[in-house]
Motif scaffolding. Structure first.
Motif, short mmCIF file in Angstrom:
data_model
loop_
_atom_site.label_atom_id
_atom_site.label_comp_id
_atom_site.label_asym_id
_atom_site.label_seq_id
_atom_site.Cartn_x
_atom_site.Cartn_y
_atom_site.Cartn_z
N ALA A 122 0.84 -1.19 0.00
CA ALA A 122 0.00 0.00 0.00
C ALA A 122 0.88 1.24 0.00
CB ALA A 122 -0.91 0.00 1.22
N HIS A 123 0.44 2.27 -0.69
CA HIS A 123 1.14 3.54 -0.69
C HIS A 123 0.20 4.60 -1.23
CE1 HIS A 123 1.48 2.81 -4.98
NE2 HIS A 123 2.17 1.72 -4.76
N VAL A 124 0.58 5.86 -1.11
CA VAL A 124 -0.26 6.91 -1.66
C VAL A 124 -0.26 6.79 -3.18
CG1 VAL A 124 0.10 8.47 0.28
CG2 VAL A 124 1.66 8.56 -1.68
N THR A 125 -1.35 7.21 -3.79
CA THR A 125 -1.52 7.00 -5.23
C THR A 125 -1.54 8.29 -6.03
OG1 THR A 125 -3.92 6.93 -4.93
CG2 THR A 125 -2.73 4.82 -4.90
N SER A 126 -1.36 9.42 -5.36
CA SER A 126 -1.30 10.69 -6.07
C SER A 126 -0.33 11.61 -5.35
CB SER A 126 -2.68 11.34 -6.17
OG SER A 126 -3.18 11.64 -4.88
#
Length: 333
Positions: A6-10
């Motif tokens: 999981a990680h930020v997408t923007s």
């Protein structure tokens, strides 16, 4: 391969899509997830992340460098998309870095190797290895240390001593799951790992990466860090090396950086970032990227290969002794 973490997408901390993905086999058979960004033939940069992180940690540097550099990032074993292994230790870290260098660089090709936290310890552990010496033109060490990590950590606001060391070891080495990224979790992570001025999007990016680390890997590698002693290896790191640290780093306080500077054979500068914490590539992305660019320009240059073999000569500057200088950088620089 394990699932993508999981990680930020923007935003600036959303990991870019790599040009290529590789599965590299280390000396003991462990498989490592490796990403290659940027154009073939461009100057090479190799990125090694820290404890509980993944390739996503370097997103800002990859975005900034990949237009004109070939950026190679890999997940340490048990982190990100690299499966866990029963072998945990500094020899395994060194084996893995050697395997990545041999798999991604041409014979004789030089690269700048940057390591953050445990990634910096990886570089130290590999300092005398043949593949590292063949391929490392220069090194950037970010927020790292070579020994006494738990004893000198200031994560717990207690007096130095056996009690603080014992409590810190058990807090950092807890087997408990971190759970979802809640407002409380964000506050805890910010206190422990980042400066007070870190913006919410920086904190969230780090939290998502750290919370995605499997708790078994988190615990296993915490035990390695507890007994870490790479003081002798630092003295073997005989390539131009720059050091970066935040003055508010609680996990590897600035005394570690200053000890590294004193021990390194060819230190080319110490940068202390006022008010910043342990996550310097996220907290000061432009500064860390600029240091990498400077090392590439000085010690690798715009052309990394002489002919198809990719052989490059070490620039004269790399053979010249440097007097380390400390740069105090204002926040936001």
């Amino acid at each position: 391969m394990s699932r993508r973490p999981a990680h930020v997408t923007s935003g600036p901390y959303a990991p870019p899509v790599p040009a290529r993905e590789l599965s590299v086999v280390s000396a003991d058979g462990a498989r490592l997830h490796v990403e290659v960004h940027g154009p073939d033939g461009a100057p090479a940069v190799v990125l090694a992340h820290g404890w509980t992180c993944s390739t996503a940690f370097w997103a800002a540097q990859i975005h900034a460098l990949a237009d004109d550099h070939r950026v190679i990032a890999y997940d340490q074993r048990g982190h990100g998309r690299s499966p866990a292994s029963t072998a945990c230790g500094t020899d395994a870290l060194a084996d893995d870095l050697e395997a990545v260098l041999l798999a991604t660089l041409a014979p004789g090709e030089k690269a700048v190797v940057a390591g953050h936290s445990m990634g910096g310890m990886t570089v130290m552990a590999a300092s005398a290895r043949p593949a590292f010496r063949a391929h490392a033109a220069a090194v950037l060490l970010c927020s790292t240390g070579s020994s006494r990590l738990v004893a000198e950590s200031t994560v717990l606001p207690l007096r130095p001593g056996r009690l603080r060391t014992w409590l810190t070891r058990h807090v950092l080495g807890s087997r408990a799951p971190l759970g979802p990224v809640t407002p409380a979790a964000l506050r805890i992570l910010k206190y422990a790992t980042m400066g007070a001025g870190s913006s919410p999007h920086m904190v969230e990016a780090c939290a998502r990466i750290v919370h995605a680390c499997p708790r078994g890997a988190r615990h296993a590698w915490s035990q390695v860090l507890y007994v870490l002693d790479l003081d002798d290896a630092v003295r073997e790191l005989d390539v131009p090396t720059a050091v970066v640290v935040g003055t508010a780093d609680r996990l590897t306080p600035p005394r570690h950086a200053r000890s590294l500077v004193a021990a390194l054979p060819r230190c080319v500068g110490l940068t202390e970032l006022p008010g910043m914490g342990h996550m310097t590539p996220v907290e000061a992305p432009e500064l860390v990227t600029a240091r990498i660019r400077e090392l590439v320009a000085t010690y690798v240059g715009p052309h990394t290969a002489e002919g198809p073999a990719g052989v490059s000569a070490t620039p004269p500057a790399a053979r010249t002794a440097h007097t380390p200088q400390t740069a105090q950088i204002k926040e936001g620089a």
